[in-house]
Structure formats: C-alpha cells, structure tokens
Scaffold this motif. Structure first.
Motif, PDB file in Angstrom:
ATOM      1  N   ILE A 171       0.884  -1.244   0.048  1.00 46.52           N
ATOM      2  CA  ILE A 171      -0.116  -0.158   0.200  1.00 46.52           C
ATOM      3  C   ILE A 171       0.729   1.102  -0.022  1.00 46.52           C
ATOM      4  N   MET A 172       1.982   1.110   0.831  1.00 51.03           N
ATOM      5  CA  MET A 172       2.949   2.405   0.639  1.00 51.03           C
ATOM      6  C   MET A 172       3.500   2.670  -0.749  1.00 51.03           C
ATOM      7  N   GLU A 173       3.953   1.430  -1.294  1.00 47.34           N
ATOM      8  CA  GLU A 173       4.609   1.723  -2.761  1.00 47.34           C
ATOM      9  C   GLU A 173       3.436   2.236  -3.547  1.00 47.34           C
ATOM     10  N   VAL A 185       4.872   6.230  -1.096  1.00 46.83           N
ATOM     11  CA  VAL A 185       5.541   6.421   0.446  1.00 46.83           C
ATOM     12  C   VAL A 185       6.479   5.462   0.579  1.00 46.83           C
ATOM     13  N   ASP A 186       7.717   5.901   0.570  1.00 41.46           N
ATOM     14  CA  ASP A 186       8.849   5.299   0.729  1.00 41.46           C
ATOM     15  C   ASP A 186       9.336   4.872   2.273  1.00 41.46           C
ATOM     16  N   ARG A 187       9.361   3.355   2.368  1.00 37.22           N
ATOM     17  CA  ARG A 187       9.513   3.008   3.716  1.00 37.22           C
ATOM     18  C   ARG A 187      10.828   3.338   4.194  1.00 37.22           C
ATOM     19  N   SER A 188      11.785   3.476   3.485  1.00 35.37           N
ATOM     20  CA  SER A 188      13.038   3.923   3.863  1.00 35.37           C
ATOM     21  C   SER A 188      13.136   5.387   4.569  1.00 35.37           C
ATOM     22  N   LYS A 189      11.830   6.162   4.189  1.00 33.61           N
ATOM     23  CA  LYS A 189      11.638   7.559   4.581  1.00 33.61           C
ATOM     24  C   LYS A 189      11.299   7.933   5.826  1.00 33.61           C
ATOM     25  N   VAL A 190      10.481   6.872   6.521  1.00 33.11           N
ATOM     26  CA  VAL A 190       9.686   6.786   7.619  1.00 33.11           C
ATOM     27  C   VAL A 190      10.251   5.907   8.640  1.00 33.11           C
ATOM     28  N   MET A 191       9.916   6.101   9.862  1.00 34.88           N
ATOM     29  CA  MET A 191      10.327   5.191  11.073  1.00 34.88           C
ATOM     30  C   MET A 191       9.275   4.395  11.194  1.00 34.88           C
TER      31      MET A 191
END
Length: 178
Positions: free
Chosen positions: A59-61, A65-71
């Motif tokens: 869903i992020m992709e 939304v890039d997982r590496s940009k969030v905690m």
C-alpha cells in the motif's frame, strides 16, 4: 532511550526471541506505530516484515510512500504469546521507550486499535477515528496523531484497505518532503 537487550520489565520477555526495535529512517519526522511484533518480526528483529508488513509495504508503494523515509515501530518491543493484543500493563512497561522514539516527530501514524489505545486512550471503533488529525502529548509536547487501520485488518476488508490508502495519501501530500 532503548531497552536493555535482556529487558524484563514485563512478562513478554519470557517468550521472545529478541527485542524488535524501530526500522527505517530513525530521524524521520514521520513515525508509524503498530501493535506488537509477530512471529516473523520476533525472528528477524524488525517490525512489519510478515504478512501485515508485506501488505503495508504494498500500500505504501502504491501510494508513493517510501518505507526508508519513515520510522516504523510498535507499542511493545516483544511478541505477545500467540499474537494476542498487548495488555495495558505490557504497553505501559514499554511506554518510556516508545515516548523516546516519538519525541520531536511531526506526525505519528497509529496503525490499529492497540496503538490508538496506547497513544490516544481511544477504545472505540476505528471507523470513527480513522484519518482524523488529532493532537496528542509526547513527553509534554503536542504531536499530530493520525489513527488508521492496522494492515492485518486490511487483509479481508476493502474498507480498511481504502482507509489505509487514504492515510498514505494524506501523509505523502501533506507531511513528507519530496
């Protein structure tokens, strides 16, 4: 503040393989908070790597939304037995660690009922609060909190998936730097 690798502040330590600490960009202004580690997370030491994590990533992709940009973290650092919800006492034992992870952030995304119960004190239906922008206190300071569905709820519910997609759009459009 991070827990001791041999943390024994609650009974969850009895069945864990290891602590599951935050992943992603540990300096990000955006933090996703889930419920608790599952079996795959307990084995890997990273949050959201199992079935729910794969759906969250998809869903992020899809929404850019890039997982590496969030905690990404959880309300508790150890897997509850048989993947049950963490208790209030277990969440309270981990709360100082969670608060230190959340301090100074711009926005917190609460993934599911346990995160909303722990951070918001909310016990009602997710449909009543999903994607509502709410101010919460973290170590005495106001932080924006957006409750949404846990990815596990999205596996069988199109409405939950659509709401989680909406969360990602809000996040991308309003809170993530390009």
């Amino acid at each position: 503040m991070i827990p001791d690798p041999d943390c024994r502040l609650c009974g969850l330590c009895e069945g864990r393989t290891q602590l599951v600490m935050p992943s992603g960009d540990l300096r990000s202004s955006v933090v996703f908070v889930g419920e608790a580690p599952g079996e795959k997370e307990d084995l890997s030491g990273k949050p959201f790597v199992g079935r729910s994590g794969k759906l969250l990533m998809a869903i992020m992709e899809e929404e850019g939304v890039d997982r590496s940009k969030v905690m990404i973290t959880n309300t508790v650092k150890c897997r509850p037995p048989e993947n049950r919800d963490p208790t209030a006492e277990e969440m309270a034992a981990c709360r100082p660690f969670l608060d230190s992870e959340l301090e100074g952030r711009k926005v917190i995304i609460g993934l599911g009922k346990s995160a909303c119960r722990d951070l918001l004190g909310y016990e009602g239906k997710m449909s009543s609060v999903a994607n509502t922008k709410i101010s919460i206190k973290v170590n005495g300071k106001d932080v924006l909190f957006i409750p949404t569905y846990h990815p596990a709820a999205c596996i069988y519910s199109r409405e939950s998936r659509d709401a989680l997609r909406t969360t990602m759009r809000i996040l991308k459009d309003e809170y993530l730097e390009e």
